[in-house]
Motif scaffolding. Structure first.
Motif, PDB file in Angstrom:
ATOM      1  N   ASP A   1       0.554   1.852  -8.311  1.00  0.00           N
ATOM      2  CA  ASP A   1       1.486   0.728  -8.426  1.00  0.00           C
ATOM      3  C   ASP A   1       2.237   0.500  -7.119  1.00  0.00           C
ATOM      4  OD1 ASP A   1       3.075  -1.262  -9.361  1.00  0.00           O
ATOM      5  OD2 ASP A   1       4.086  -0.107 -10.893  1.00  0.00           O
ATOM      6  N   PHE A   2       2.697   1.577  -6.518  1.00  0.00           N
ATOM      7  CA  PHE A   2       3.601   1.492  -5.380  1.00  0.00           C
ATOM      8  C   PHE A   2       2.881   1.183  -4.067  1.00  0.00           C
ATOM      9  CE2 PHE A   2       5.747   4.069  -1.992  1.00  0.00           C
ATOM     10  CZ  PHE A   2       6.764   3.176  -1.749  1.00  0.00           C
ATOM     11  N   ASN A   3       1.706   1.767  -3.840  1.00  0.00           N
ATOM     12  CA  ASN A   3       1.037   1.647  -2.540  1.00  0.00           C
ATOM     13  C   ASN A   3       0.184   0.399  -2.396  1.00  0.00           C
ATOM     14  OD1 ASN A   3       2.158   4.028  -1.726  1.00  0.00           O
ATOM     15  ND2 ASN A   3       0.384   5.280  -2.241  1.00  0.00           N
ATOM     16  N   HIS A   4      -0.232  -0.205  -3.503  1.00  0.00           N
ATOM     17  CA  HIS A   4      -1.210  -1.271  -3.415  1.00  0.00           C
ATOM     18  C   HIS A   4      -0.714  -2.630  -3.898  1.00  0.00           C
ATOM     19  CE1 HIS A   4      -4.110   1.856  -2.514  1.00  0.00           C
ATOM     20  NE2 HIS A   4      -3.761   2.495  -3.609  1.00  0.00           N
ATOM     21  N   ARG A   5       0.452  -2.699  -4.511  1.00  0.00           N
ATOM     22  CA  ARG A   5       0.921  -3.962  -5.067  1.00  0.00           C
ATOM     23  C   ARG A   5       2.351  -4.223  -4.604  1.00  0.00           C
ATOM     24  NH1 ARG A   5      -0.484  -4.366 -11.328  1.00  0.00           N
ATOM     25  NH2 ARG A   5      -0.136  -6.554 -10.807  1.00  0.00           N
ATOM     26  N   PRO A   6       2.612  -5.358  -3.959  1.00  0.00           N
ATOM     27  CA  PRO A   6       3.972  -5.672  -3.496  1.00  0.00           C
ATOM     28  C   PRO A   6       4.888  -6.028  -4.661  1.00  0.00           C
ATOM     29  CG  PRO A   6       2.500  -7.515  -3.063  1.00  0.00           C
ATOM     30  CD  PRO A   6       1.634  -6.400  -3.557  1.00  0.00           C
ATOM     31  N   MET A   7       6.159  -5.654  -4.522  1.00  0.00           N
ATOM     32  CA  MET A   7       7.157  -5.944  -5.551  1.00  0.00           C
ATOM     33  C   MET A   7       7.975  -7.167  -5.139  1.00  0.00           C
ATOM     34  SD  MET A   7       6.563  -3.495  -7.660  1.00  0.00           S
ATOM     35  CE  MET A   7       5.767  -1.878  -7.689  1.00  0.00           C
TER      36      MET A   7
END
Length: 581
Positions: A410-416
């Motif tokens: 979730d954290f490394n591959h998808r921008p928030m």
């Protein structure tokens, strides 16, 4: 004829490939109860229902697993299946089969199930809770990726299955010597004669032969029907390609066509009236047919013109006499002149008046000038706002969310991004995060049941706390704290035997509050060993019935981790890993 066959060969191969995709769909669906238990059938460890292992490989597998079980009690079952479709996934099928058979000793949970599903092209290795310390999930995944799936991709199931089992045996404390690695069929024990092996695997053989006969008949019928229905199309395509006919475009001998498509060099233009192939106009002849705005547009690069003439119809034409194609540029540097009615206007950005943001459009000042007339203008134009990527995750500011997945995926591959203003959210530091957490959350993160991350919107200034629950199977939710802060320990009170059930004490403690609970769990009776089963079949109050070893009678009732097979009575809570080839 040779060239004709070469051209239709890829088409035929494509049809045959599509037919092969139907093969897994035709396999008979199996339930967990229908998988033969090898310990029940012949006291071995391998069930090859997919018929992918040689007799030599099965002998090697049974020997090295038996040596491991004799050394430290660890049990490994190797199962191959055509498919696992009755359950939602191969993993679910593997877990259910593991617990149905009860692989591993009941007081140690030291079992392993190595399952191969050919229809799903999937390998699953299920591990008991008691061996997760010496065979963690990461090590299982490494064995699958390095020892098993590479040979499987080459179609060598014997090598991949044997190499994977040997790696598991070594990791579990067993030894693999040169005799085991090159064991031949003649080196099996005297009790395992070829005739005995044939009798012991008669159930699997009958299953395989009956299914193969029905599958082959069904597949032959489908192949014939598909080939007959597609034969005219195959012959038409092959004949057309063989004749070398290029695709033709029919156009009127006189007129204009405006398009943004590129020129197709493999197509020829033909007259729509007489079917004659059109001739290309040279630059001088084409220039005489263009208007002044068209010439200017071609000079500045906004349009590219091509002219075509029909040699047969040209003398009788009274108008333009040719057909002109206008290929329009897709560049935003040109505009249509309101006076010349052509793309003769160039655009130049003079100044950016307002920079676009994630939630607001921008504005710019643009100078427009026509290169054919005296038209000039300065206008204000909107600039589109910034757009988040397609895989962005939108989080509400001043909110909390909880997901059951790995933090890195979730954290490394998808921008928030902020769900309100679309701004990218910024990860806050560890010290700032702690001020937003409750005490149960801090405790849960300390013991490793959850992971916590915080994101702040620079525009709204709101903080979003996101909880990642991945390693939840070893922890439990506290009713008071409302978080995964409970840990459990199991203590053996009474060991199970073949004649009596055992008892285990489960202690639950919350690491955040004073919650404490103790409860007992019944351990089912150990199955009767094969050597005693035939001798005590008439005198024992607990017996086996059916071909898969289901318990009957009332002496030993199944507990929460009960088994219906003749393994040691172990259980699994979903540990292990899987992989595809």
């Amino acid at each position: 004829m040779k060239q004709f066959l070469l051209k239709i060969k890829p088409i035929i191969l494509g049809v045959l490939f599509c037919l092969t995709l139907l093969f897994p769909l035709s396999a008979q669906a199996l339930t967990v109860e229908e998988v033969p238990n090898p310990q029940q059938l012949n006291g071995t460890w391998v069930t090859d229902m997919a018929d992918i292992l040689s007799q030599d490989t099965e002998s090697k597998l049974n020997q090295i697993i038996s040596q491991l079980e004799a050394k430290n009690g660890t049990e490994i079952a190797v199962v191959t299946l055509p498919e696992t479709s009755p359950l939602p996934s191969p993993k679910a099928f593997t877990t259910k089969l593991f617990n149905h058979w009860g692989i591993g000793k009941a007081d140690q949970d030291n079992g392993v199930l190595f399952l191969i599903s050919t229809g799903d092209r999937r390998v699953e290795i299920e591990t008991g809770y008691g061996i997760e310390a010496i065979l963690p999930d990461a090590q299982v995944a490494k064995i699958i990726n390095t020892k098993i799936t590479p040979p499987f991709k080459q179609g060598d199931f014997d090598e991949g299955t044997l190499a994977g089992t040997q790696a598991l045996v070594v990791q579990l404390g067993g030894e693999i010597n040169s005799t085991n690695s090159v064991l031949s069929a003649e080196s099996t024990s005297p009790s395992q004669t070829p005739q005995a092996h044939t009798d012991s695997t008669s159930h699997n053989t009958r299953y395989s032969v009956e299914n193969k006969s029905s599958l082959i008949s069904w597949l032959v019928i489908v192949c014939v029907l598909l080939l007959l229905s597609s034969l005219p199309i195959i012959l038409l395509i092959a004949t057309r390609n063989h004749s070398g006919i290029k695709r033709r475009i029919l156009v009127k001998p006189e007129g204009k066509t405006r398009t943004q498509a590129r020129l197709h060099r493999d197509r020829s233009l033909h007259c729509a009236d007489c079917q004659q192939q059109l001739e290309r106009l040279d630059a001088i002849a084409l220039d005489s047919k263009l208007t002044q705005p068209e010439k200017v547009a071609q000079d500045i690069g906004s349009i590219r013109f091509k002219g075509w003439q029909c040699p047969r119809c040209h003398p009788q034409l009274t108008g333009l006499g040719v057909h002109i194609f206008a290929y329009v540029s897709d560049s935003s540097d040109f505009d249509k002149c309101p006076t010349c009615q052509e793309l003769t206007v160039t655009r130049k950005i003079e100044k950016v008046l307002r920079v676009p943001t994630w939630n607001q459009k921008g504005e710019q000042l643009v100078d427009k000038e026509c290169h054919c007339c005296d038209y000039q203008e300065q206008v204000k134009e909107a600039i589109p706002g910034l757009t988040p990527s397609a895989n962005a995750i939108f989080l509400k500011p001043n909110a909390r969310s909880r997901v059951s997945q790995n933090l890195n995926s979730d954290f490394n591959h998808r921008p928030m991004h902020c769900a309100d203003c679309k701004y990218p959210m910024q990860l806050i530091g560890t010290d700032d995060l702690q001020s937003h957490l409750t005490r149960p959350q801090k405790v849960a993160e300390t013991i490793g049941s959850i992971q916590l991350k915080g994101w702040q919107c620079p525009n709204c200034l709101g903080v979003h706390i996101r909880t990642y629950v991945e390693n939840y199977k070893n922890f439990y939710k506290c009713i008071s704290c409302q978080e995964l802060t409970i840990t459990r320990t199991k203590n053996m009170v009474t060991r199970a035997t073949t004649n009596s059930m055992g008892k285990c004490l489960i202690i639950s403690d919350c690491q955040c509050c004073d919650y404490h609970q103790e409860q007992t769990e019944t351990i089912p009776c150990l199955p009767t060993p094969p050597s005693r089963r035939s001798r005590d079949s008439h005198s024992s109050s607990s017996s086996y019935s059916g071909s898969y070893g289901n318990y009957s009678g009332s002496t030993c009732s199944s507990g929460s981790s009960g088994s219906s097979g003749s393994f040691g009575g172990g259980s699994s809570d979903g540990g292990g890993a899987g992989g595809s080839w």
